[in-house]
Design a protein around this motif. Structure first.
Motif, PDB file in Angstrom:
ATOM      1  N   ASP A 162       4.948  -2.416   7.615  1.00 12.81           N
ATOM      2  CA  ASP A 162       4.194  -1.440   8.411  1.00 12.81           C
ATOM      3  C   ASP A 162       3.175  -0.701   7.555  1.00 12.81           C
ATOM      4  OD1 ASP A 162       5.476  -2.145  10.718  1.00 12.81           O
ATOM      5  OD2 ASP A 162       6.829  -0.425  10.774  1.00 12.81           O
ATOM      6  N   GLY A 221      -4.573   2.354  15.797  1.00 14.57           N
ATOM      7  CA  GLY A 221      -5.762   2.805  15.083  1.00 14.57           C
ATOM      8  C   GLY A 221      -5.777   4.298  14.868  1.00 14.57           C
ATOM      9  N   ALA A 261       0.279  -2.912   7.224  1.00 16.70           N
ATOM     10  CA  ALA A 261      -0.514  -2.889   8.463  1.00 16.70           C
ATOM     11  C   ALA A 261      -1.378  -1.637   8.517  1.00 16.70           C
ATOM     12  CB  ALA A 261       0.416  -2.951   9.678  1.00 16.70           C
ATOM     13  N   MET A 262      -0.840  -0.508   8.069  1.00 17.08           N
ATOM     14  CA  MET A 262      -1.645   0.717   8.009  1.00 17.08           C
ATOM     15  C   MET A 262      -2.832   0.551   7.070  1.00 17.08           C
ATOM     16  SD  MET A 262       1.170   3.824   7.967  1.00 17.08           S
ATOM     17  CE  MET A 262      -0.030   4.909   7.202  1.00 17.08           C
ATOM     18  N   ARG A 297      -4.403  -2.205   6.286  1.00 23.48           N
ATOM     19  CA  ARG A 297      -5.406  -3.072   6.927  1.00 23.48           C
ATOM     20  C   ARG A 297      -6.159  -2.344   8.027  1.00 23.48           C
ATOM     21  NH1 ARG A 297      -1.037  -6.738   6.477  1.00 23.48           N
ATOM     22  NH2 ARG A 297      -0.484  -6.379   8.672  1.00 23.48           N
ATOM     23  N   ALA A 298      -5.471  -1.448   8.728  1.00 21.28           N
ATOM     24  CA  ALA A 298      -6.093  -0.733   9.848  1.00 21.28           C
ATOM     25  C   ALA A 298      -6.862   0.503   9.409  1.00 21.28           C
ATOM     26  CB  ALA A 298      -5.014  -0.333  10.863  1.00 21.28           C
ATOM     27  N   GLY A 299      -6.766   0.866   8.133  1.00 16.80           N
ATOM     28  CA  GLY A 299      -7.480   2.051   7.651  1.00 16.80           C
ATOM     29  C   GLY A 299      -6.844   3.355   8.059  1.00 16.80           C
ATOM     30  N   VAL A 300      -5.527   3.365   8.308  1.00 15.69           N
ATOM     31  CA  VAL A 300      -4.809   4.591   8.671  1.00 15.69           C
ATOM     32  C   VAL A 300      -4.457   5.348   7.397  1.00 15.69           C
ATOM     33  CG1 VAL A 300      -2.787   5.550   9.840  1.00 15.69           C
ATOM     34  CG2 VAL A 300      -3.858   3.451  10.709  1.00 15.69           C
ATOM     35  N   ALA A 339      -0.647   1.901  13.007  1.00 17.89           N
ATOM     36  CA  ALA A 339      -1.612   0.856  12.678  1.00 17.89           C
ATOM     37  C   ALA A 339      -2.130   0.181  13.940  1.00 17.89           C
ATOM     38  CB  ALA A 339      -0.978  -0.160  11.739  1.00 17.89           C
ATOM     39  N   ALA A 340      -1.218  -0.144  14.841  1.00 20.37           N
ATOM     40  CA  ALA A 340      -1.612  -0.836  16.072  1.00 20.37           C
ATOM     41  C   ALA A 340      -2.524   0.014  16.944  1.00 20.37           C
ATOM     42  CB  ALA A 340      -0.360  -1.238  16.856  1.00 20.37           C
TER      43      ALA A 340
END
Length: 416
Positions: A281, A267, A284-285, A287-290, A264-265
């Protein structure tokens, strides 16, 4: 409207829609059209919808493919494989089945080191000869785009040779190949006491060569306890990103160390496996679009718990499903088995499974803009199923129901 090929007499057209991954509840939203037609101009879809509404075709009469009242779906995108390798590890399959612990298998000479030895000794011609029939089987199963990783050389020359094999194969046959450099797949014996030293070697000697020769689109790392920790994984991924590569991770498969959070961090396009990923985690993925890529046949062959695809989707993640074809933990490219396991053991709906195998698989390899769905403007990759509905993909459990494969607007495989 101009067209070179028309697929007509489609009983049911089923496809996700859009040019990016479908997330959460959106994964179950398919466009389903009865009595449909698809028109293709050279290799691009120009019409997909009710046959009675299709505009007239101008100019020369197009080739007509009769779907015979059967279902049509997008071509499959298998977004995680290791299909170029030397040798086999059949004995390990039976050792595991008999209950031998991993360390005993390792002591008997098994594990990835076995494949590294065989792949290092394989010539380019050897790799081409062994990988070609695998691609032929993929095509028969409806796979029209496949991601392939290196990672069985753990050196310079063999890693380059694996990637060169993928480049040659991409030009020789219909399946599009998206190549990924995965030098940090394991720690080679030459660096067994210094994973950081191996990353130094990769960044100094290998990654620049892969970039200069344009041999890969993505870079991947096995971010796992006892392999490459968060610091070394981040260092490799940052260098790969700075060199212009897309990013992927094998993350939190065996032990939770935060690989999903790192994805996530950074990208990343996708984080794969994720059996032990934490809820934070995974959020977070999302939110990051992973894309979260789940590999159910690996869990099946290892007799391990399946990734929580249902929970991931409910958290709003985009989930892809892939085969993980490799010579050790998952010597299978069976998309029919992937589909059945997704429904039966991962609590996914068949609509979610179809999206995971097509549009979201395409997004996991950075290709959702031009494939993964049957819509005007997309590459014409489509499958005619030997079934009246896409729902048979899992219902006819473990069976290949693909009758006809159309790749870039051409019929490239017909059963019998």
């Amino acid at each position: 409207m101009k067209a070179t090929l028309v697929i007509g007499n489609i009983g049911e057209l089923a496809t996700p829609t859009g040019s990016s991954a479908r997330r959460g509840a959106g994964m179950s939203e398919l466009r389903v059209v009865r009595d449909a037609a698809v028109a293709i101009d050279v290799e691009t879809i120009v019409w997909a919808g009710p046959a009675r509404e299709m505009p007239p075709v101008e100019g020369p009469a197009p080739e007509f493919v009769d779907a015979g009242g059967r279902a049509v779906v997008p071509g499959i995108v298998d977004s995680h494989t290791h299909f170029v390798f030397g040798g086999y590890r059949a004995e390990e399959f039976y050792w595991r089945a008999a209950g031998l612990p991993y360390m005993e298998i390792h002591a008997r000479g098994g594990g990835i080191a076995n494949t590294v030895r065989d792949t290092r000794s394989a010539s380019l011609d050897d790799l081409l000869a062994s990988a070609t029939p695998r691609l032929e089987r993929m095509l028969e199963l409806g796979i029209t785009t496949v991601e392939g990783k290196s990672g069985y050389g753990l050196d310079l020359d063999t890693e380059i040779r694996q990637l060169e094999a993928m480049r040659v194969l991409d030009a020789r046959q219909p399946v599009d190949i998206v190549a990924t450099y995965m030098g940090p797949h394991s720690i080679p014996t030459e660096y067994k006491d210094s994973p950081s030293g191996y990353i130094d070697f990769i960044l100094r000697d290998v990654l620049p060569r892969v970039r200069e020769r344009g041999l890969a689109r993505f870079c991947d790392v096995f971010c796992e306890e006892g392999v490459f920790g968060l610091e070394d994984s981040r260092r490799f991924l940052e260098a790969a990103r700075d060199a212009g590569f897309g990013l992927k991770l094998h993350a939190d498969e065996i032990v939770r160390i935060g690989g999903a959070g790192l994805a996530a961090a950074m990208g990343a396009a996708s984080a794969d496996h994720l059996l032990k990923a934490s809820g934070d985690d995974l959020d977070a993925m999302a939110r990051a679009g992973v894309v979260a890529t789940c590999l159910p046949v690996t869990a099946f062959t290892l007799r391990e718990p399946y990734a929580d695809a249902r929970g991931m989707i409910d958290r709003g993640l985009a989930v892809a499903l892939a085969s993980d074809l490799n010579p050790g933990s998952c010597y299978s490219q069976s998309i029919p088995l992937v589909a059945a396991l997704g429904v039966l053991y991962m609590n996914m709906s068949i609509e979610e499974v179809l999206t995971a195998l097509t549009l979201n698989g395409a997004a996991a390899v950075g290709q959702a803009g031009d494939r993964g769905s049957i819509e005007p403007g997309k590459i014409a990759d489509a499958l005619i199923l030997d079934a009246p509905s896409f729902r048979h993909l899992a219902y006819n459990a473990g069976m290949n129901i693909v009758d006809t494969v159309i790749k870039r607007g051409k019929v490239v495989s017909v059963r019998n």
